[in-house]
Design a protein around this motif. Sequence first.
Motif, PDB file in Angstrom:
ATOM      1  N   GLY A   1       0.840  -1.182   0.000  1.00  0.00           N
ATOM      2  CA  GLY A   1       0.000   0.000   0.000  1.00  0.00           C
ATOM      3  C   GLY A   1       0.881   1.240   0.000  1.00  0.00           C
ATOM      4  N   LEU A   2       0.619   2.156   0.939  1.00  0.00           N
ATOM      5  CA  LEU A   2       1.412   3.381   1.045  1.00  0.00           C
ATOM      6  C   LEU A   2       2.577   3.256   2.013  1.00  0.00           C
ATOM      7  CD1 LEU A   2      -1.550   5.919   1.210  1.00  0.00           C
ATOM      8  CD2 LEU A   2       0.065   5.688  -0.672  1.00  0.00           C
ATOM      9  N   ALA A   3       2.773   2.082   2.581  1.00  0.00           N
ATOM     10  CA  ALA A   3       3.812   1.897   3.592  1.00  0.00           C
ATOM     11  C   ALA A   3       5.042   1.234   2.982  1.00  0.00           C
ATOM     12  CB  ALA A   3       3.294   1.049   4.746  1.00  0.00           C
ATOM     13  N   PRO A   4       6.239   1.701   3.322  1.00  0.00           N
ATOM     14  CA  PRO A   4       7.449   1.013   2.857  1.00  0.00           C
ATOM     15  C   PRO A   4       7.547  -0.369   3.474  1.00  0.00           C
ATOM     16  CG  PRO A   4       8.000   2.716   4.460  1.00  0.00           C
ATOM     17  CD  PRO A   4       6.547   2.876   4.152  1.00  0.00           C
ATOM     18  N   MET A   5       8.118  -1.302   2.720  1.00  0.00           N
ATOM     19  CA  MET A   5       8.244  -2.685   3.173  1.00  0.00           C
ATOM     20  C   MET A   5       9.578  -3.224   2.676  1.00  0.00           C
ATOM     21  SD  MET A   5       5.775  -5.973   2.327  1.00  0.00           S
ATOM     22  CE  MET A   5       6.548  -6.359   0.736  1.00  0.00           C
ATOM     23  N   ARG A   6      10.370  -3.725   3.595  1.00  0.00           N
ATOM     24  CA  ARG A   6      11.711  -4.192   3.229  1.00  0.00           C
ATOM     25  C   ARG A   6      11.713  -5.702   3.042  1.00  0.00           C
ATOM     26  NH1 ARG A   6      16.629  -2.113   2.799  1.00  0.00           N
ATOM     27  NH2 ARG A   6      18.465  -3.400   3.203  1.00  0.00           N
ATOM     28  N   ASN A   7      12.271  -6.148   1.922  1.00  0.00           N
ATOM     29  CA  ASN A   7      12.451  -7.568   1.641  1.00  0.00           C
ATOM     30  C   ASN A   7      13.926  -7.911   1.823  1.00  0.00           C
ATOM     31  OD1 ASN A   7       9.736  -8.079   0.939  1.00  0.00           O
ATOM     32  ND2 ASN A   7      10.079  -7.221  -1.090  1.00  0.00           N
ATOM     33  N   GLU A   8      14.230  -8.540   2.924  1.00  0.00           N
ATOM     34  CA  GLU A   8      15.614  -8.856   3.289  1.00  0.00           C
ATOM     35  C   GLU A   8      15.700 -10.342   3.602  1.00  0.00           C
ATOM     36  OE1 GLU A   8      19.466  -7.965   3.637  1.00  0.00           O
ATOM     37  OE2 GLU A   8      18.081  -6.264   3.609  1.00  0.00           O
ATOM     38  N   PRO A   9      16.428 -11.134   2.813  1.00  0.00           N
ATOM     39  CA  PRO A   9      16.509 -12.577   3.077  1.00  0.00           C
ATOM     40  C   PRO A   9      17.018 -12.880   4.478  1.00  0.00           C
ATOM     41  CG  PRO A   9      17.376 -12.068   0.906  1.00  0.00           C
ATOM     42  CD  PRO A   9      17.152 -10.754   1.592  1.00  0.00           C
ATOM     43  N   ALA A  10      16.422 -13.910   5.095  1.00  0.00           N
ATOM     44  CA  ALA A  10      16.791 -14.316   6.450  1.00  0.00           C
ATOM     45  C   ALA A  10      16.940 -15.829   6.492  1.00  0.00           C
ATOM     46  CB  ALA A  10      15.726 -13.861   7.451  1.00  0.00           C
ATOM     47  N   LEU A  11      17.586 -16.311   7.532  1.00  0.00           N
ATOM     48  CA  LEU A  11      17.825 -17.745   7.663  1.00  0.00           C
ATOM     49  C   LEU A  11      16.558 -18.516   7.986  1.00  0.00           C
ATOM     50  CD1 LEU A  11      21.227 -17.763   9.604  1.00  0.00           C
ATOM     51  CD2 LEU A  11      20.834 -18.221   7.176  1.00  0.00           C
ATOM     52  N   ASP A  12      15.624 -17.878   8.687  1.00  0.00           N
ATOM     53  CA  ASP A  12      14.395 -18.563   9.064  1.00  0.00           C
ATOM     54  C   ASP A  12      13.256 -17.559   9.123  1.00  0.00           C
ATOM     55  OD1 ASP A  12      14.218 -17.430  11.874  1.00  0.00           O
ATOM     56  OD2 ASP A  12      16.101 -18.543  12.066  1.00  0.00           O
ATOM     57  N   TRP A  13      12.020 -18.104   9.152  1.00  0.00           N
ATOM     58  CA  TRP A  13      10.862 -17.215   9.121  1.00  0.00           C
ATOM     59  C   TRP A  13      10.700 -16.385  10.394  1.00  0.00           C
ATOM     60  CZ3 TRP A  13       6.194 -16.942  11.874  1.00  0.00           C
ATOM     61  CH2 TRP A  13       5.302 -15.984  11.371  1.00  0.00           C
ATOM     62  N   PRO A  14      10.851 -16.942  11.609  1.00  0.00           N
ATOM     63  CA  PRO A  14      10.663 -16.103  12.794  1.00  0.00           C
ATOM     64  C   PRO A  14      11.565 -14.877  12.824  1.00  0.00           C
ATOM     65  CG  PRO A  14      10.586 -18.404  13.422  1.00  0.00           C
ATOM     66  CD  PRO A  14      11.032 -18.371  11.982  1.00  0.00           C
ATOM     67  N   SER A  15      12.832 -15.031  12.471  1.00  0.00           N
ATOM     68  CA  SER A  15      13.726 -13.873  12.518  1.00  0.00           C
ATOM     69  C   SER A  15      13.350 -12.855  11.448  1.00  0.00           C
ATOM     70  CB  SER A  15      15.190 -14.308  12.365  1.00  0.00           C
ATOM     71  OG  SER A  15      15.383 -15.009  11.148  1.00  0.00           O
ATOM     72  N   PHE A  16      12.960 -13.318  10.263  1.00  0.00           N
ATOM     73  CA  PHE A  16      12.506 -12.400   9.212  1.00  0.00           C
ATOM     74  C   PHE A  16      11.242 -11.666   9.635  1.00  0.00           C
ATOM     75  CE2 PHE A  16       9.139 -12.348   5.920  1.00  0.00           C
ATOM     76  CZ  PHE A  16       9.525 -11.188   5.261  1.00  0.00           C
ATOM     77  N   TYR A  17      10.268 -12.405  10.161  1.00  0.00           N
ATOM     78  CA  TYR A  17       8.971 -11.812  10.501  1.00  0.00           C
ATOM     79  C   TYR A  17       9.132 -10.768  11.594  1.00  0.00           C
ATOM     80  CZ  TYR A  17       3.858 -11.809  11.150  1.00  0.00           C
ATOM     81  OH  TYR A  17       2.530 -11.472  11.218  1.00  0.00           O
ATOM     82  N   ALA A  18       9.950 -11.059  12.590  1.00  0.00           N
ATOM     83  CA  ALA A  18      10.165 -10.094  13.668  1.00  0.00           C
ATOM     84  C   ALA A  18      10.865  -8.837  13.155  1.00  0.00           C
ATOM     85  CB  ALA A  18      10.971 -10.740  14.793  1.00  0.00           C
ATOM     86  N   ALA A  19      11.963  -9.032  12.421  1.00  0.00           N
ATOM     87  CA  ALA A  19      12.810  -7.901  12.041  1.00  0.00           C
ATOM     88  C   ALA A  19      12.203  -7.026  10.958  1.00  0.00           C
ATOM     89  CB  ALA A  19      14.177  -8.414  11.592  1.00  0.00           C
ATOM     90  N   HIS A  20      11.457  -7.624  10.018  1.00  0.00           N
ATOM     91  CA  HIS A  20      11.027  -6.862   8.847  1.00  0.00           C
ATOM     92  C   HIS A  20       9.514  -6.779   8.652  1.00  0.00           C
ATOM     93  CE1 HIS A  20      15.170  -6.490   7.691  1.00  0.00           C
ATOM     94  NE2 HIS A  20      15.322  -7.801   7.728  1.00  0.00           N
ATOM     95  N   ARG A  21       8.733  -7.492   9.480  1.00  0.00           N
ATOM     96  CA  ARG A  21       7.286  -7.434   9.325  1.00  0.00           C
ATOM     97  C   ARG A  21       6.560  -6.963  10.581  1.00  0.00           C
ATOM     98  NH1 ARG A  21       8.878  -7.275   5.046  1.00  0.00           N
ATOM     99  NH2 ARG A  21       8.284  -8.462   3.197  1.00  0.00           N
ATOM    100  N   ILE A  22       7.194  -7.028  11.727  1.00  0.00           N
ATOM    101  CA  ILE A  22       6.542  -6.537  12.938  1.00  0.00           C
ATOM    102  C   ILE A  22       7.245  -5.305  13.491  1.00  0.00           C
ATOM    103  CG2 ILE A  22       5.885  -7.060  15.330  1.00  0.00           C
ATOM    104  CD1 ILE A  22       5.435  -9.922  14.579  1.00  0.00           C
TER     105      ILE A  22
END
Length: 295
Positions: A133-154
Motif C-alpha cells: 500500500g502506502l507503507a514502505p516494506m523491506r524484503n531482506e533474506p533471512a535464515l528462518d521465518w521467525p527472525s525475518f517476521y520479527a525484524a522486517h514485518r513486525i
Amino acid sequence: MSRSDQALVAVAELTGDTPSSAHQLGGGDAAAAFEVRLADGGTVFAKTAGDGMPGASAAEAASLTWLAEAGSVPVPAVHGHDDRWLVTDHISTASPTKPAAEELGRGLARLHAAGAPAHGAPPPGGPTDAWIGLAPMRNEPALDWPSFYAAHRIEPYLRRAVDSGTLTAQEGEVITQVCTRLDDLAGPAEPPARLHGDLWNGNVHWGEDSTGVRAWLIDPAAHGGHRETDLAMLQLFGCPHLERVLSSYEEAYPLSEGWRDRVGLHQLFPLLVHAVLFGRGFATRAVTAARSALG
C-alpha cells in the motif's frame, strides 16, 4: 497535462501501442488507475504510483512477473513500466462463483509450493525496499521465518505506531512479547513460500475470460515467506466463498496442525501496517491479534 493524458502518453511510450482514450477507475490508496482503450480496439490497465513511492512500479512489475512464472493463479501480464507507471492487461469484472473460489484455493497452494530462495527474499529483479500500500516494506533474506517476521514485518511498524502515539508503550510491549516468543509460536518450520504478500480481499479480482470466471491476483507485494501469512491476510477482511478457498487449499497442500490458532500471529503484520496508515482502530485490533497469538 491531466492525469488521463499522462496515462495515454505512458501507455504509448511503454508499450508502443496507440491509445485512444483513458478512463480513470476507482482504486486503492496508493495510486491512480486507468482503463486505456487502444486504437486497435483492445484495452490495457495503467496505474501510477503515489507521490513519494520510489520503486513502487518496478516492485509491482517484478512481483507480477514472479507470480506468473509459477503458472498457478492468473495474474495480469505486464506490458511495460518505468519509474512512475505500470501497464498491464485489463481484466474484466465478474461475480465470484464457488468453482472459481475452489480453483483459487488450489492455485494458491501451487503458488506457495513454487517456493522462494529464502524467507524475506524479493522477487528476481525486484527491489529490497518495496511497498505494501502506502507503507514502505523491506524484503531482506533471512535464515528462518521467525527472525525475518520479527525484524522486517513486525518491529518496523511497531516502532512507528508507538512513536506516533497510535499504540501505547504498554500495548507495544504485548506485541514485543510475540517477537520474543516467535520460535515457539510459529509452529512447524516451513520452507519459504512464494507469497502474494498483500492478499486481502481487494487484491483478489474476480474476472471472466474465455475459460469462464476466475480469481485473478492483483497489486502484489510478493516475497518469500510463510504460506500461512497469505491465508491469514485473506481472512482479515473476508473473501467470497472463503471456506471453499481454504478447504480447496488444504486438499491440495495440507497446512500444519494448529494453523487456525496462528491466524492472529500472521494477521499482526497487516494490522500493524494499517495502524501506521489509518490509525487507532487497527492498533487495537493488532493488540488483540497479539494476545490471541500469545494464548
